[in-house]
Structure formats: C-alpha cells, structure tokens
Write a protein that holds these residues in place. Structure first.
Motif, mmCIF file in Angstrom:
data_model
loop_
_atom_site.group_PDB
_atom_site.id
_atom_site.type_symbol
_atom_site.label_atom_id
_atom_site.label_comp_id
_atom_site.label_asym_id
_atom_site.label_seq_id
_atom_site.Cartn_x
_atom_site.Cartn_y
_atom_site.Cartn_z
ATOM 1 N N ILE A 247 -0.392 -12.093 -8.603
ATOM 2 C CA ILE A 247 -0.797 -10.859 -7.930
ATOM 3 C C ILE A 247 -1.124 -11.229 -6.489
ATOM 4 C CG2 ILE A 247 -2.375 -8.876 -7.992
ATOM 5 C CD1 ILE A 247 -3.065 -10.496 -10.831
ATOM 6 N N GLY A 249 -2.823 -9.625 -3.084
ATOM 7 C CA GLY A 249 -3.459 -8.547 -2.344
ATOM 8 C C GLY A 249 -2.976 -8.585 -0.906
ATOM 9 N N LEU A 250 -3.068 -7.479 -0.217
ATOM 10 C CA LEU A 250 -2.697 -7.396 1.207
ATOM 11 C C LEU A 250 -1.310 -7.994 1.436
ATOM 12 C CD1 LEU A 250 -6.081 -8.679 2.715
ATOM 13 C CD2 LEU A 250 -5.543 -6.455 1.772
ATOM 14 N N ASP A 260 -6.462 2.598 1.395
ATOM 15 C CA ASP A 260 -6.154 1.322 0.752
ATOM 16 C C ASP A 260 -5.008 0.568 1.439
ATOM 17 O OD1 ASP A 260 -6.551 -0.721 -1.005
ATOM 18 O OD2 ASP A 260 -5.131 0.056 -2.460
ATOM 19 N N ARG A 261 -4.879 -0.686 1.020
ATOM 20 C CA ARG A 261 -3.830 -1.552 1.571
ATOM 21 C C ARG A 261 -2.835 -1.913 0.467
ATOM 22 N NH1 ARG A 261 -6.782 -5.831 5.564
ATOM 23 N NH2 ARG A 261 -8.596 -4.589 6.067
ATOM 24 N N PRO A 262 -1.666 -2.344 0.861
ATOM 25 C CA PRO A 262 -0.644 -2.649 -0.147
ATOM 26 C C PRO A 262 -0.933 -3.947 -0.894
ATOM 27 C CG PRO A 262 0.284 -2.339 2.057
ATOM 28 C CD PRO A 262 -1.183 -2.481 2.227
ATOM 29 N N SER A 263 -0.422 -4.024 -2.099
ATOM 30 C CA SER A 263 -0.470 -5.269 -2.846
ATOM 31 C C SER A 263 0.788 -5.351 -3.712
ATOM 32 C CB SER A 263 -1.735 -5.362 -3.693
ATOM 33 O OG SER A 263 -1.884 -4.214 -4.475
ATOM 34 N N ASN A 282 -2.135 2.253 -3.792
ATOM 35 C CA ASN A 282 -2.792 3.362 -4.493
ATOM 36 C C ASN A 282 -2.053 3.733 -5.786
ATOM 37 O OD1 ASN A 282 -4.828 3.869 -2.396
ATOM 38 N ND2 ASN A 282 -3.069 4.522 -1.201
ATOM 39 N N LEU A 314 -3.758 -0.035 -13.322
ATOM 40 C CA LEU A 314 -3.609 -1.120 -12.348
ATOM 41 C C LEU A 314 -4.620 -2.230 -12.619
ATOM 42 C CD1 LEU A 314 -2.976 0.819 -8.994
ATOM 43 C CD2 LEU A 314 -1.338 0.003 -10.675
ATOM 44 N N GLU A 315 -5.725 -1.900 -13.270
ATOM 45 C CA GLU A 315 -6.716 -2.911 -13.637
ATOM 46 C C GLU A 315 -6.155 -3.938 -14.610
ATOM 47 O OE1 GLU A 315 -10.341 -1.494 -15.221
ATOM 48 O OE2 GLU A 315 -11.300 -1.523 -13.261
ATOM 49 N N TRP A 318 -3.415 -8.345 -14.562
ATOM 50 C CA TRP A 318 -4.031 -9.665 -14.458
ATOM 51 C C TRP A 318 -3.112 -10.693 -15.077
ATOM 52 C CZ3 TRP A 318 -7.648 -10.233 -11.096
ATOM 53 C CH2 TRP A 318 -8.469 -9.139 -10.780
ATOM 54 N N VAL A 319 -3.113 -11.844 -14.484
ATOM 55 C CA VAL A 319 -2.199 -12.899 -14.909
ATOM 56 C C VAL A 319 -2.308 -13.136 -16.412
ATOM 57 C CG1 VAL A 319 -1.693 -15.365 -14.703
ATOM 58 C CG2 VAL A 319 -2.184 -14.024 -12.659
ATOM 59 N N ILE B 403 -7.687 -11.732 -3.628
ATOM 60 C CA ILE B 403 -8.151 -10.524 -2.936
ATOM 61 C C ILE B 403 -7.474 -9.334 -3.603
ATOM 62 C CG2 ILE B 403 -8.248 -9.281 -0.738
ATOM 63 C CD1 ILE B 403 -7.513 -12.057 0.534
ATOM 64 N N THR B 405 -6.988 -5.212 -3.549
ATOM 65 C CA THR B 405 -7.251 -4.001 -2.779
ATOM 66 C C THR B 405 -7.895 -2.970 -3.690
ATOM 67 O OG1 THR B 405 -5.000 -3.337 -3.247
ATOM 68 C CG2 THR B 405 -5.405 -4.392 -1.140
ATOM 69 N N ALA B 407 -7.821 0.802 -4.507
ATOM 70 C CA ALA B 407 -7.033 2.008 -4.291
ATOM 71 C C ALA B 407 -7.904 3.207 -3.947
ATOM 72 C CB ALA B 407 -6.200 2.315 -5.524
ATOM 73 N N GLU B 409 -9.664 3.743 -1.536
ATOM 74 C CA GLU B 409 -10.930 3.448 -0.866
ATOM 75 C C GLU B 409 -10.638 3.058 0.577
ATOM 76 O OE1 GLU B 409 -13.913 1.225 -2.916
ATOM 77 O OE2 GLU B 409 -12.908 1.498 -4.826
ATOM 78 N N PRO B 411 -9.675 1.063 3.683
ATOM 79 C CA PRO B 411 -8.837 -0.141 3.768
ATOM 80 C C PRO B 411 -9.627 -1.407 4.078
ATOM 81 C CG PRO B 411 -7.846 1.676 4.983
ATOM 82 C CD PRO B 411 -9.210 2.131 4.574
#
Lengths: 361, 433
Positions: A247, A249-250, A260-263, A282, A314-315, A318-319, B403, B405, B407, B409, B411
């Motif tokens: 996973i 993030g950012l 929010d930011r992309p992941s 999102n 989305l929670e 996890w690996v 990290i 993100t 959602a 919320e 940024p």
C-alpha cells in the motif's frame, strides 16, 4: 413501499457494496440511528417511485458533504437534515414533498431514510449519481444544466447557512469550504426541483437496487452463488480475487479541490499471479491489471471478502488480506462524452481520456 | 526462552534453548488457583535448563471482563445528540455504566476548538459523583488535539477523589465509538489483569528471578509484562496469534499462509517477511470492533479446511497445515505442507515470539519535509521502546512504516503507522516422529 428493519439493513449492505467506503462505521451508525428512530417512534421509511408523485411536487436532494473530521468521529446530533430542509423550504416558501439521496451509495443512501421519517415525507427511488462521486457537482443534474441552489447547510454544532448559489460547481466549492469550517461535514439540502424534472433527468431505481444487492449479499448463499446472482441482476463484469501486497500513501499528486490525497494498493491475483493495482482517492478510482486499465470511474469498483461475500472497505486494504475486486458499470449517462468529462479519470487528473483502453464495455 | 500458555487453571510451559531444543511441561490446577500449576510447570522446566533470558505469557484465555466495575462515561462533543436514538449505544450487559454525560467541547482535525469546553458542567458531574468514582473520557478530535480530554482528566482529578480517570485517546481509531468501546473493554479488564500480572510476576520471580517477563499481544508479538497492567485489551485476543507464531516456528514457514487446527477450531493466518500480517483493529469479537493491532487471522469452518486441503482443485494457494494433536508424536510431517504435533502451539509461540511495538498517530502536517521528520520521529520512538524492552539495537527492525491518507478529510491530515520488531523466530531442533 414502507421499509422494515430488514430492508434497512439490506440497503445498508447495498450502500456499502456500491461505494466501497473508507469506513463502514459511517453507514452502520447512520443505519443504527434510523433503526433506533423506527423503534422509538414506530415510523417506517417510505420508498416510492417518482411516478407516485405529481409533476409539481417539490423534491430536494439531501446528503452529507465531508471535509474534515469523519462522521464516525464528529457524530451528527440528529436534527441536521430537518434543519437544512426547513431552511430550504423557508427560502422557497413551500414544503418539500419528497427527498432523494445525494448519492445512492455509502452513508448518503441512508440519510433520507432517517430524514424522511423525521420530516414525514417519502424517499423517492432515485439519485443524481447512481453510485458515489467525491464532489457534489458530479451529478446528472449538472449534465442537464440544472441549478444546485438554493443550498441549505447545517453543521455539527447547529450552525447553518443558506447559499443562493446557482451552478453546481460553485456550490461544491462553497459547501466544501463550509464543511471544513464547520469541523468536518455539512448536512445539505439542495437541487430543489419539480418531480417532472427529476423524472426526466434523475437516475431511477438506484435505491431499490441497493435493497436488491443487500438481499443477495446478506443471504446465506455460498459466495459463488451470490456472485452469479449479482452478475445476472446487476451486471457485474469482472471479479478478481487477489491478495494485498503493498500500500502506498500519497502515491501521486493530488487533484486540486479534492478532499484527501491519492493512494495506491498493489495486489497479486490468486489465480494467475497478475499484478492488480488500485488507484484510490476517497473512492476506488481505477483498477489496472498488469499495467492495463481494466476499469476506471465512472465504473463502480468495489471489494468483497471472499469467505462469505461480505462487503469490504478501504480499511481492509492491509497487506495479507485476500479480497475480491468487483467491477460493474456505472449509469449509462456517465459514459457519454460530457459525463466522462465530469466524472471520468481525467476529472480526477489521473490521465487524459485518450489514454484509456477499457475493455469492459 | 520460555513461553507459557494459561488456560483457566491449566498451564503449558515450553522452553526453547539456544540450540533450538524444545522442552514442555504441563500442570493443571483449580481455576481460582493459578499459582500452584504455574509454579509446578516452571519448576519442572527449571530442572531441564538454566535460567532463561525471557519468559512470555499468553494470558488471553484468563482475561475476563469485570462487568460489575462501575464507570462514569464522559463524552466531549460539540453538541449533544437530540435524543437517545442518536447516542452511541453501550452494551449494558458487558459494562456497568453508572452514568453517561455529554459535555460540550472538542477540536477539529486541524486543532481548532469547535466549542469551548464546558468546565462548569464537568465540575457539577464530578461534584455529584461519589469519591471513588471511575471515569472514562472521550473527546471529539482528541487523537490529533487531546487538549479537552486532558483538561477533563485534570479537572476531575483536581476536584474530586476519583479512583481513576482514563482518556480513550491512547487507542488509535478515527471513530469515536471504537475508541470509547476499546477503552471500556480495557477498563473492565484492568482489575483481572492487574491481579494476573502480579501473580505471574511473583511466581516467575521465585523460580527464575533473573528472567525478564513479557506478555503476548494481539499482533503475535510480545511486550513487557508491565504493559498488561495498563492496556490488557492488547492481549485479549492474543491466543490465535500466538498459536500461529508457534506454527510458523515449527513449520519454518516465514512467507505464506498457515492453517492451524487445535481441537475443534481451525484458523488461518499469514506470514510475510518472517512476521504475521496484522490489521489495525480486532474483528467484531468483544462488544464490537476494537482499536488494537491484531494478527490477521480468520476462523475457518470444517468445510473450508477441506477446501484448502484440496489444493489441486481450488484456485487458492494452499496453506501449510499445522495440527495440534495430543496423541501425535512431537512432530510428524504428514506431507510437504502438513505437520502434526503434540506440542502446545500457544506455549511454543509465546517462547518464540519477537518483541513488538507500534506507533499509530493521526497527524496534521504542513509539507513533505515535516511529514518525513514526523515519520523519522515515530520510527525512532518505536526503536527506543524496543531497546528499552530489552532488545539489542542491532536486533530491531522497522517492518512497516506507512502513511495512510484519510478519505474525505483535510489533505494535510494523514495517518502514520510504524511497526517495529526485534529478533526472529528460532530454528527449532526437533526430530520428526
């Protein structure tokens, strides 16, 4: 039809399935509030097709717009939508005759169930997104050139505002800013329109679809049987069973104005070892298999747990988790040129539409 | 290393020496007298080996909720719910909630006060409660800005003779209800955990006075025993994780899935890079979802076990099967991917588990440099705690630094999760039967 406890539970499941929410608690707690109201008041949500309302009936679209603390942290006190609808009615000098969800998915699918009982108005079996998009102007009403305003908003501490805004895109900016200023969300009542306009421009049957999907997923049938049923009734086109291996993030630059930011998440397909990449901001925006786009917004991309086809969120990215990535088409209106421009990958600044090579339609 | 599994009066202790040899001792006693069987089992091991560096206990089966421990619940929210339909429900069968109060307050994700804390209402509650009242406080936004939760704790402590005031912010979840529920479960576990921890320490001190004592956690790792007396909820669901660690140590599987069968139950877990995969919350097990990192195990029904066993027909990658059978030899390899053992996988897992530590936070950052610095700080904190717990600095590894993100919320708000471990599972020296 009047909905009972079971129906509401199935709609909750369907709403989670269509949205693949970030946190299922948003939906669960909203359903719990509606169920508690049903128990204490004896009321039942009423779901009706648009044909049951006269042409000049006033319909309002209601839903949460989020920007800040999540609904599961900054919990709604319970009267926010009543307040927003009353403000809208005051501005329009007439009562609302029916309500629809801003999105027939995730928590907003359940918002009208509670508000409908509190306001004693029916929930119309329609919505403007047919799934959930992150921004409130990403609606078929925008495509039809309809006004979003006036927009009534109420925040978590009871503050409210009436926005005499016209264009949905401008409404999005103002409401999103207010939601952030309120602390996390705004309970909105907007897109006031006559039933005849909703009949012409809305997406219909989208709430009862959630009920249908929920009945299948909540049943005791084996997973594969559930999938067969959903393939036949809801047009599921792809299912990938895959294990999460990474996973990030950012993972890419953020689109301007998006919460929010992309992941990204990388999975390995269980059958053939293909690499599956999920792009997330999102919502699940895109699925790539071995680098080739298999699905992208406005396709509905969601996830289920393989054991019992229970809805994942989305929670669950996890690996080590094994998930079924499920793809189905969005509403046909979204695949027209102006629809793709509003909600397709380019709208999320992922890539120009010319690069798309989607083979699922 | 010694691992001990306690199961309501029964004790299984397992020693693994530096050469990987395994010795097991079992003792049974009364449910209300754990000291006798624990002393007996440890004393028996003492006849076989020198004093171990560490003794690790899986106490999950002996942790019980003190449902009659009264608690006053305080919720710091910007505006109270309009009626009980909109409150977070509390399972009154599990928790004795003396009273529940909504106090105005809370912060946004950016740290701005939503409304001022209503201190007069709080003082009125503290003044009307009995002197030995226990309080549990949860405040909106406290994971990022705990000011109001801390202020409530300070005011109650200063203005009453409260027996305890606990804030739920120590449990990492962006959901108010999950934090509060986890804190309630933890609160109800405390009396039993304190008694259990004290008893364990007393017995172990008599038999092995120089050994460091540890307790298994839900993620399949171990932490100093003292943590059991503070946050027992992190050990409540350690049983299956510990057995999976035992299965991994026994089978040598460091990457891949393990299907453990023990008595009537079967469960599946996964190893990745020598550690169990972990999810950030416990499954719906005790009063709903709990905010505690938990090994990603799931129960498998008998037909599921058969499906996994039929690897040629299914699409799934077959797991390695490890079956605990009291009548079997110590270890019998049934096939390339199946072992039977008479050893207690829980006790073996406790003996083999690595030290574990976490840092989970929601943070608001202004730029990439600040984010990188906060990540470094979190990693340094985890490493320092592992070293404090007894690991050599060279043994520590950060196996996850993530990290996430958040959602819908702001940024600038991200979730940071760092997982560190120290050591690795030993290679066991077992002769197959």
């Amino acid at each position: 039809m009047h909905l009972d406890d079971q129906d509401l539970t199935h709609i909750r499941t369907g709403a989670l399935f269509v949205a693949c929410s970030v946190d299922p608690l948003w939906c669960h707690e909203q359903a719990d509030r509606a169920l508690a109201h049903m128990t204490s008041s004896g009321a039942r949500p009423k779901l009706v097709p648009i044909e049951q309302l006269p042409d000049d009936a006033l319909i309002a679209t209601i839903g949460f717009v989020n920007n800040g603390l999540p609904l599961s942290e900054l919990r709604p006190p319970g009267d926010e939508f009543v307040q927003s609808v009353r403000i809208l009615e005051h501005a329009l000098e007439r009562r609302v005759d029916g309500i629809i969800p801003l999105a027939a998915a995730n928590v907003n699918a359940l918002v009208p169930m509670l508000a409908g009982m509190q306001l004693d108005v029916p929930v119309v079996d329609a919505d403007p997104q047919g799934r959930v998009f992150p921004r409130l102007h990403q609606t078929v009403f925008t495509l039809a050139g309809m006004r979003a305003g006036p927009v009534a908003v109420t925040g978590p501490i009871g503050e409210s505002a009436l926005l005499t805004v016209e264009t949905p895109r401008h409404a999005e900016r103002l409401v999103s800013a207010l939601a952030g200023e309120f602390g996390g969300w705004a309970a909105t009542a907007m897109y006031p329109m006559q039933a005849s306009d909703l009949r012409q421009h809305g997406l219909h049957g989208t709430v009862s679809r959630l009920l249908r999907i929920g009945r299948v997923l909540d049943s005791a049938e084996p997973t594969e049987h559930k999938y067969d049923l959903l393939r036949r009734s809801e047009g599921i086109t792809r299912i990938f069973r895959a294990r999460v291996v990474d996973i990030a993030g950012l993972s890419r630059p953020s689109a301007h104005g998006e919460p929010d930011r992309p992941s990204s998440a990388i999975l390995i397909e269980e059958d053939e070892g293909r690499i599956i990449q999920l792009e997330i901001q999102n919502e699940l925006l895109m699925v790539l298999v071995d680098g080739v786009i298999e699905a992208a917004m406005p396709d509905i991309i969601t996830m289920l747990h393989p054991d019992a086809a229970s809805v994942a969120s989305l929670e669950d990215l996890w690996v080590g988790n094994v998930l079924d990535i499920v793809v189905m088409a969005g509403a046909p209106r979204w695949y027209e040129a102006d629809g793709l421009a509003l909600v397709g990958p380019e709208a999320h600044q992922m890539m120009p539409s010319g690069m798309l090579n989607r083979g699922n339609r | 290393m010694i691992g001990v599994r306690l199961t309501q009066g029964s004790v299984v202790a397992c020693a693994v020496d530096s050469a990987g040899r395994v010795v097991e001792a079992r003792a049974a006693g009364r449910r209300d007298d754990l000291a006798a069987p624990l002393t007996k089992a440890l004393s028996e091991l003492a006849t076989h080996l020198a004093e171990p560096d560490s003794i690790t206990f899986d106490v999950s089966a002996d942790l019980t909720l003190a449902s009659q421990l009264p608690v006053t619940v305080i919720r710091v929210v910007p505006r109270p719910p309009i009626n009980s339909d909109h409150e977070i429900g509390i399972d009154r069968d599990l928790f004795l909630v003396e009273s529940m109060h909504h106090i105005e307050g809370g912060h946004t994700a950016m740290g701005r006060e939503l409304v001022p804390l209503d201190t007069s209402a709080l003082l009125s509650i503290a003044g009307s409660n009995s002197d030995d009242a226990r309080y549990l406080v949860t405040s909106v936004g406290a994971l990022i800005t705990p000011d109001h939760e801390l202020e409530v704790e300070r005011l109650i402590t200063d203005h009453s003779q409260a027996a305890s005031v606990e804030g739920s912010r120590v449990f990492h979840s962006s959901a108010f209800a999950v934090r509060e529920r986890t804190a309630l479960v933890n609160h109800a576990l405390l009396p039993g955990a304190e008694a259990l921890g004290t008893l364990i320490a007393q017995v172990a001190e008599r038999v092995f006075p120089g050994s460091d004592l540890f307790v298994m956690t839900n993620d399949g790792g171990r932490v100093p025993l003292s943590r059991l007396m503070v946050s027992p909820v992190h050990s409540l669901l350690a049983g299956k994780a510990t057995a999976l660690v035992g299965a991994a140590a026994l089978s040598g599987v460091r990457d891949g899935r393990l299907l453990v069968t023990r008595g009537q139950e079967s469960f599946l877990g996964e190893m990745l890079g020598g550690e169990l995969t972990v999810i950030p919350y416990a499954p719906e097990s005790v009063a709903g979802r709990l905010a505690t990192p938990t090994a990603n195990w799931r129960d498998v029904a008998p037909e599921g076990v058969r499906r996994f066993a039929d690897a040629g027909r299914g699409a799934w990658r077959p797991p390695t099967f490890v079956t605990e059978e009291p009548q079997a030899a110590r270890i019998t390899r049934v096939s390339d991917a199946a072992l039977h053992t008479s050893l207690d996988l829980g006790a073996l897992g406790a003996a083999c588990a690595t030290l574990s530590d976490w840092s989970s936070q929601f943070i608001s950052v202004a730029n990439a440099d600040e984010l990188a610095q906060r990540m470094q700080t979190a990693e340094a904190r985890v490493t320092a705690r592992l070293v404090t717990a007894g690991a050599a600095p060279s043994q520590t590894r950060i196996i996850e630094s993530h990290i996430a993100t958040t959602a819908y919320e702001a940024p600038s708000v991200v979730a940071v999760r760092v997982r560190g471990v120290a050591g690795s599972y030993p290679n066991l020296d077992l002769v197959e039967g």
